[in-house]
Design an enzyme around this catalytic site. Structure first.
Site, PDB file in Angstrom:
ATOM      1  CE1 TYR A  30      -3.961  -1.910   5.904  1.00 56.63           C
ATOM      2  CE2 TYR A  30      -2.928   0.126   5.165  1.00 56.63           C
ATOM      3  CZ  TYR A  30      -3.553  -1.065   4.876  1.00 56.63           C
ATOM      4  OH  TYR A  30      -3.761  -1.435   3.561  1.00 56.63           O
ATOM      5  CB  THR A  78      -0.921   0.019   1.240  1.00 60.80           C
ATOM      6  OG1 THR A  78      -1.438   1.341   1.431  1.00 60.80           O
ATOM      7  CG2 THR A  78      -0.183  -0.369   2.517  1.00 60.80           C
ATOM      8  CE  LYS A  94      -2.062  -4.626   3.963  1.00 58.84           C
ATOM      9  NZ  LYS A  94      -2.368  -5.681   2.980  1.00 58.84           N
ATOM     10  CD  GLU A 107      -2.292   4.931   4.832  1.00 59.53           C
ATOM     11  OE1 GLU A 107      -1.782   5.035   5.955  1.00 59.53           O
ATOM     12  OE2 GLU A 107      -3.004   5.808   4.325  1.00 59.53           O
TER      13      GLU A 107
HETATM   14  P1  NAP Z   1     -11.376  -5.213   2.343  1.00 57.50           P
HETATM   15  O1  NAP Z   1     -12.566  -4.904   1.486  1.00 57.50           O
HETATM   16  O2  NAP Z   1     -11.315  -4.663   3.719  1.00 57.50           O
HETATM   17  O3  NAP Z   1     -11.260  -6.821   2.420  1.00 57.50           O
HETATM   18  C1  NAP Z   1     -10.454  -7.457   3.354  1.00 57.50           C
HETATM   19  C2  NAP Z   1     -10.645  -8.959   3.236  1.00 57.50           C
HETATM   20  O4  NAP Z   1      -9.736  -9.612   4.153  1.00 57.50           O
HETATM   21  C3  NAP Z   1     -12.044  -9.481   3.574  1.00 57.50           C
HETATM   22  O5  NAP Z   1     -12.404 -10.451   2.622  1.00 57.50           O
HETATM   23  C4  NAP Z   1     -11.854 -10.139   4.928  1.00 57.50           C
HETATM   24  O6  NAP Z   1     -12.727 -11.230   5.135  1.00 57.50           O
HETATM   25  C5  NAP Z   1     -10.444 -10.676   4.772  1.00 57.50           C
HETATM   26  N1  NAP Z   1      -9.784 -11.009   6.039  1.00 57.50           N
HETATM   27  C6  NAP Z   1      -9.542 -10.177   7.081  1.00 57.50           C
HETATM   28  N2  NAP Z   1      -8.921 -10.841   8.066  1.00 57.50           N
HETATM   29  C7  NAP Z   1      -8.757 -12.109   7.641  1.00 57.50           C
HETATM   30  C8  NAP Z   1      -8.152 -13.268   8.213  1.00 57.50           C
HETATM   31  N3  NAP Z   1      -7.621 -13.253   9.434  1.00 57.50           N
HETATM   32  N4  NAP Z   1      -8.124 -14.412   7.489  1.00 57.50           N
HETATM   33  C9  NAP Z   1      -8.689 -14.448   6.257  1.00 57.50           C
HETATM   34  N5  NAP Z   1      -9.276 -13.390   5.666  1.00 57.50           N
HETATM   35  C10 NAP Z   1      -9.309 -12.227   6.351  1.00 57.50           C
HETATM   36  O7  NAP Z   1     -10.040  -4.766   1.599  1.00 57.50           O
HETATM   37  P2  NAP Z   1      -9.802  -4.300   0.085  1.00 57.50           P
HETATM   38  O8  NAP Z   1     -10.103  -2.848  -0.039  1.00 57.50           O
HETATM   39  O9  NAP Z   1     -10.448  -5.271  -0.831  1.00 57.50           O
HETATM   40  O10 NAP Z   1      -8.206  -4.401  -0.010  1.00 57.50           O
HETATM   41  C11 NAP Z   1      -7.582  -5.628  -0.384  1.00 57.50           C
HETATM   42  C12 NAP Z   1      -6.149  -5.616   0.096  1.00 57.50           C
HETATM   43  O11 NAP Z   1      -5.428  -4.547  -0.513  1.00 57.50           O
HETATM   44  C13 NAP Z   1      -5.966  -5.409   1.610  1.00 57.50           C
HETATM   45  O12 NAP Z   1      -4.865  -6.179   2.004  1.00 57.50           O
HETATM   46  C14 NAP Z   1      -5.656  -3.928   1.743  1.00 57.50           C
HETATM   47  O13 NAP Z   1      -4.903  -3.691   2.922  1.00 57.50           O
HETATM   48  C15 NAP Z   1      -4.846  -3.708   0.481  1.00 57.50           C
HETATM   49  N6  NAP Z   1      -4.914  -2.364  -0.090  1.00 57.50           N
HETATM   50  C16 NAP Z   1      -6.110  -1.798  -0.353  1.00 57.50           C
HETATM   51  C17 NAP Z   1      -6.167  -0.550  -0.952  1.00 57.50           C
HETATM   52  C18 NAP Z   1      -7.479   0.101  -1.275  1.00 57.50           C
HETATM   53  O14 NAP Z   1      -7.487   1.322  -1.521  1.00 57.50           O
HETATM   54  N7  NAP Z   1      -8.587  -0.645  -1.333  1.00 57.50           N
HETATM   55  C19 NAP Z   1      -4.967   0.120  -1.288  1.00 57.50           C
HETATM   56  C20 NAP Z   1      -3.756  -0.507  -1.018  1.00 57.50           C
HETATM   57  C21 NAP Z   1      -3.728  -1.757  -0.432  1.00 57.50           C
HETATM   58  P3  NAP Z   1     -14.047 -11.204   6.097  1.00 57.50           P
HETATM   59  O15 NAP Z   1     -15.216 -11.137   5.172  1.00 57.50           O
HETATM   60  O16 NAP Z   1     -13.952 -12.516   6.798  1.00 57.50           O
HETATM   61  O17 NAP Z   1     -13.921 -10.015   7.006  1.00 57.50           O
HETATM   62  O1  G4F Z   2     -10.830   6.314   3.068  1.00 59.22           O
HETATM   63  P1  G4F Z   2      -9.790   6.240   4.123  1.00 59.22           P
HETATM   64  O2  G4F Z   2     -10.175   5.594   5.394  1.00 59.22           O
HETATM   65  O3  G4F Z   2      -8.538   5.542   3.433  1.00 59.22           O
HETATM   66  P2  G4F Z   2      -6.977   5.497   3.815  1.00 59.22           P
HETATM   67  O4  G4F Z   2      -6.755   5.772   5.244  1.00 59.22           O
HETATM   68  O5  G4F Z   2      -6.271   6.376   2.844  1.00 59.22           O
HETATM   69  O6  G4F Z   2      -6.620   3.968   3.547  1.00 59.22           O
HETATM   70  C1  G4F Z   2      -7.085   3.276   2.385  1.00 59.22           C
HETATM   71  O7  G4F Z   2      -6.138   3.405   1.355  1.00 59.22           O
HETATM   72  C2  G4F Z   2      -4.857   2.822   1.633  1.00 59.22           C
HETATM   73  C3  G4F Z   2      -3.969   3.074   0.406  1.00 59.22           C
HETATM   74  O8  G4F Z   2      -3.396   4.344   0.502  1.00 59.22           O
HETATM   75  C4  G4F Z   2      -5.043   1.335   1.898  1.00 59.22           C
HETATM   76  F1  G4F Z   2      -3.845   0.741   2.133  1.00 59.22           F
HETATM   77  C5  G4F Z   2      -5.968   1.128   3.072  1.00 59.22           C
HETATM   78  O9  G4F Z   2      -6.196  -0.279   3.256  1.00 59.22           O
HETATM   79  C6  G4F Z   2      -7.299   1.809   2.781  1.00 59.22           C
HETATM   80  O10 G4F Z   2      -7.919   1.131   1.724  1.00 59.22           O
HETATM   81  O11 G4F Z   2      -9.270   7.711   4.480  1.00 59.22           O
HETATM   82  C7  G4F Z   2      -8.800   8.587   3.480  1.00 59.22           C
HETATM   83  C8  G4F Z   2      -8.578   9.955   4.089  1.00 59.22           C
HETATM   84  C9  G4F Z   2      -7.727   9.951   5.379  1.00 59.22           C
HETATM   85  O12 G4F Z   2      -6.805  11.000   5.305  1.00 59.22           O
HETATM   86  C10 G4F Z   2      -8.720  10.228   6.492  1.00 59.22           C
HETATM   87  O13 G4F Z   2      -8.175  10.910   7.611  1.00 59.22           O
HETATM   88  O14 G4F Z   2      -9.822  10.505   4.469  1.00 59.22           O
HETATM   89  C11 G4F Z   2      -9.686  11.115   5.741  1.00 59.22           C
HETATM   90  N1  G4F Z   2     -11.020  11.194   6.377  1.00 59.22           N
HETATM   91  C12 G4F Z   2     -11.642  12.334   6.741  1.00 59.22           C
HETATM   92  N2  G4F Z   2     -12.830  12.057   7.306  1.00 59.22           N
HETATM   93  C13 G4F Z   2     -11.781  10.156   6.707  1.00 59.22           C
HETATM   94  C14 G4F Z   2     -12.942  10.706   7.302  1.00 59.22           C
HETATM   95  N3  G4F Z   2     -11.612   8.830   6.553  1.00 59.22           N
HETATM   96  C15 G4F Z   2     -12.601   8.011   6.988  1.00 59.22           C
HETATM   97  N4  G4F Z   2     -12.467   6.675   6.814  1.00 59.22           N
HETATM   98  N5  G4F Z   2     -13.739   8.496   7.603  1.00 59.22           N
HETATM   99  C16 G4F Z   2     -13.958   9.832   7.788  1.00 59.22           C
HETATM  100  O15 G4F Z   2     -14.971  10.258   8.325  1.00 59.22           O
END
Ligand code: NAP
Ligand code: G4F
Length: 323
Positions: free
Chosen positions: A150, A125, A154, A127
């Site tokens: 987090y 990520t 990662k 992050e």
């Molecule tokens: P998400 O919607 O939160 O999905 C997370 C998944 O992980 C769910 O299917 C959850 O299953 C499963 N999980 C959690 N704990 C587990 C465990 N102990 N054993 C097996 N499965 C488990 O995340 P996402 O947005 O699809 O992101 C996918 C991956 O990319 C994550 O690793 C995230 O950190 C990374 N990532 C995401 C973003 C983004 O912007 N979306 C960016 C960079 C990296 P349950 O249904 O059982 O809870």
């Molecule tokens: O949507 P967020 O919670 O995403 P964040 O923290 O950027 O993380 C996501 O992206 C990462 C990749 O860069 C992934 F690795 C991670 O797993 C996840 O998918 O927050 C985005 C921004 C932050 O700066 C937060 O402080 O939005 C700001 N924010 C402001 N108000 C809020 C809120 N975030 C959330 N969730 N809720 C609020 O009310």
């Protein structure tokens, strides 16, 4: 027929990736952990809930991972499972580390010992960069400075992935993905929280959205585009790490502008309040990626832009709520 194992199959990316791989004639296995209220709504939303072979396991339980690897014998493993919400990682740093950091190591070890020919993708990520880029722009050479439990978990998983490639010759890659969203994004993340909130306000079901820091800026892309980059990384001759992003950054205020204007509301101030509960102990102010390497080597680029993405999400929430 190629076999892919996806951890995190019920999450946003797991569902989009499964759909992509099924379209490429893969047999898709999804790792499912034991929880009380099982939710397959993301797979149902994409119309693929009947097409996945579910296998029992938990990233924190090495025995279950060994069993799954030995049974499935996958060609490709996509490790998407995580405690993925940054905010929660300050409240639950140990669980976050158990799953994201040690869970990844357990999976790498299960593959190395029992099926080392499998290609491995790690969901890393942006992050991990924190605020380290002085110009606010990040690429594969930007130093890491994680700012949350987090991000630290990662970063551990990222370096373990690199180390297993370098030490044991495994085909292991780490995709450093910037924020990517979709209509099936979890409602705790700011994009979906806003699009769901805007749709509810438009339909008279709510009158307020409570948010934290409105000045944070992110490089937001569409999840459907980003899972294609994951797959492409595993189709290369050499295992390598890539930044995946759009290269454009927007503030949360701009997100609010686009979402509210899409439903015909110009002045959103009266619907948005600041709640300190949603502010973070350490903030990551701005993320803007540079995707030159992915463009050149993977021939990948994002197709959906920021405005299209936000409108797509608002429309999907309106449709869902009207039902
Ligand atoms: P998400 O919607 O939160 O999905 C997370 C998944 O992980 C769910 O299917 C959850 O299953 C499963 N999980 C959690 N704990 C587990 C465990 N102990 N054993 C097996 N499965 C488990 O995340 P996402 O947005 O699809 O992101 C996918 C991956 O990319 C994550 O690793 C995230 O950190 C990374 N990532 C995401 C973003 C983004 O912007 N979306 C960016 C960079 C990296 P349950 O249904 O059982 O809870
Ligand atoms: O949507 P967020 O919670 O995403 P964040 O923290 O950027 O993380 C996501 O992206 C990462 C990749 O860069 C992934 F690795 C991670 O797993 C996840 O998918 O927050 C985005 C921004 C932050 O700066 C937060 O402080 O939005 C700001 N924010 C402001 N108000 C809020 C809120 N975030 C959330 N969730 N809720 C609020 O009310």
């Amino acid at each position: 027929m190629k076999k892919a194992l996806i951890t995190g199959i019920t999450g946003q990316d797991g569902a989009y990736l499964a759909k992509l791989l099924l379209g490429k004639d893969y047999k898709v296995y999804g790792l499912i952990r034991r929880i009380v209220n099982r939710d397959f709504s993301n797979l149902e939303y994409l119309g693929i809930d009947k097409d996945i072979e579910l296998v029992d396991g938990d990233l924190t339980d090495e025995a279950s991972l060994i069993n799954v690897i030995k049974t499935v014998k996958p060609d490709e493993v996509y490790n998407l499972a995580a405690q993925s919400f940054v905010g929660t990682s300050w409240d639950q740093p140990l669980v976050t580390s158990e799953i994201n950091a040690l869970g990844t190591l357990k999976l790498l070890n299960a593959i190395k010992t029992h099926w080392p020919t499998a290609k491995f993708y790690q969901a890393a990520t942006s992050e991990m960069f924190g605020n380290s880029a002085t110009d606010g722009i990040q690429n594969e050479n930007t130093p890491f400075h994680p700012r949350s439990p987090y991000a630290i978990s990662k970063l551990f998983a990222h370096w373990m992935t690199v180390n297993y490639k370098e030490s044991f010759g495994m085909f292991a890659v780490s995709g450093i993905l910037f924020n990517h969203e979709s209509p099936i994004r979890g409602k705790e993340f700011v994009t979906r929280k806003i699009t769901d909130g805007v749709a509810k306000i438009k339909l008279g079901l709510a009158d307020e959205i409570k948010l934290g820091n409105l000045d944070a800026k992110r490089d937001w892309g569409f999840a459907g585009d980003y899972v294609e980059a994951m797959w492409l990384m595993l189709q290369q001759e050499e295992a390598d790490n890539y930044v995946i992003c759009t290269g454009k950054t927007h503030s949360i205020r701009e997100l609010l502008d686009v979402a509210f204007q899409h439903v015909g509301i110009k002045d959103w101030d009266k619907y948005v309040s600041i709640d300190p509960r949603f502010k973070r102990p350490a903030e990551l102010h701005i993320l803007t990626g540079k995707n030159d390497k992915a463009k050149e080597k993977l021939n990948w680029q994002p197709k959906v832009d920021f405005e299209e993405l936000v409108k797509m999400m608002v429309d999907a929430d309106l449709k869902r709520l009207k039902k």
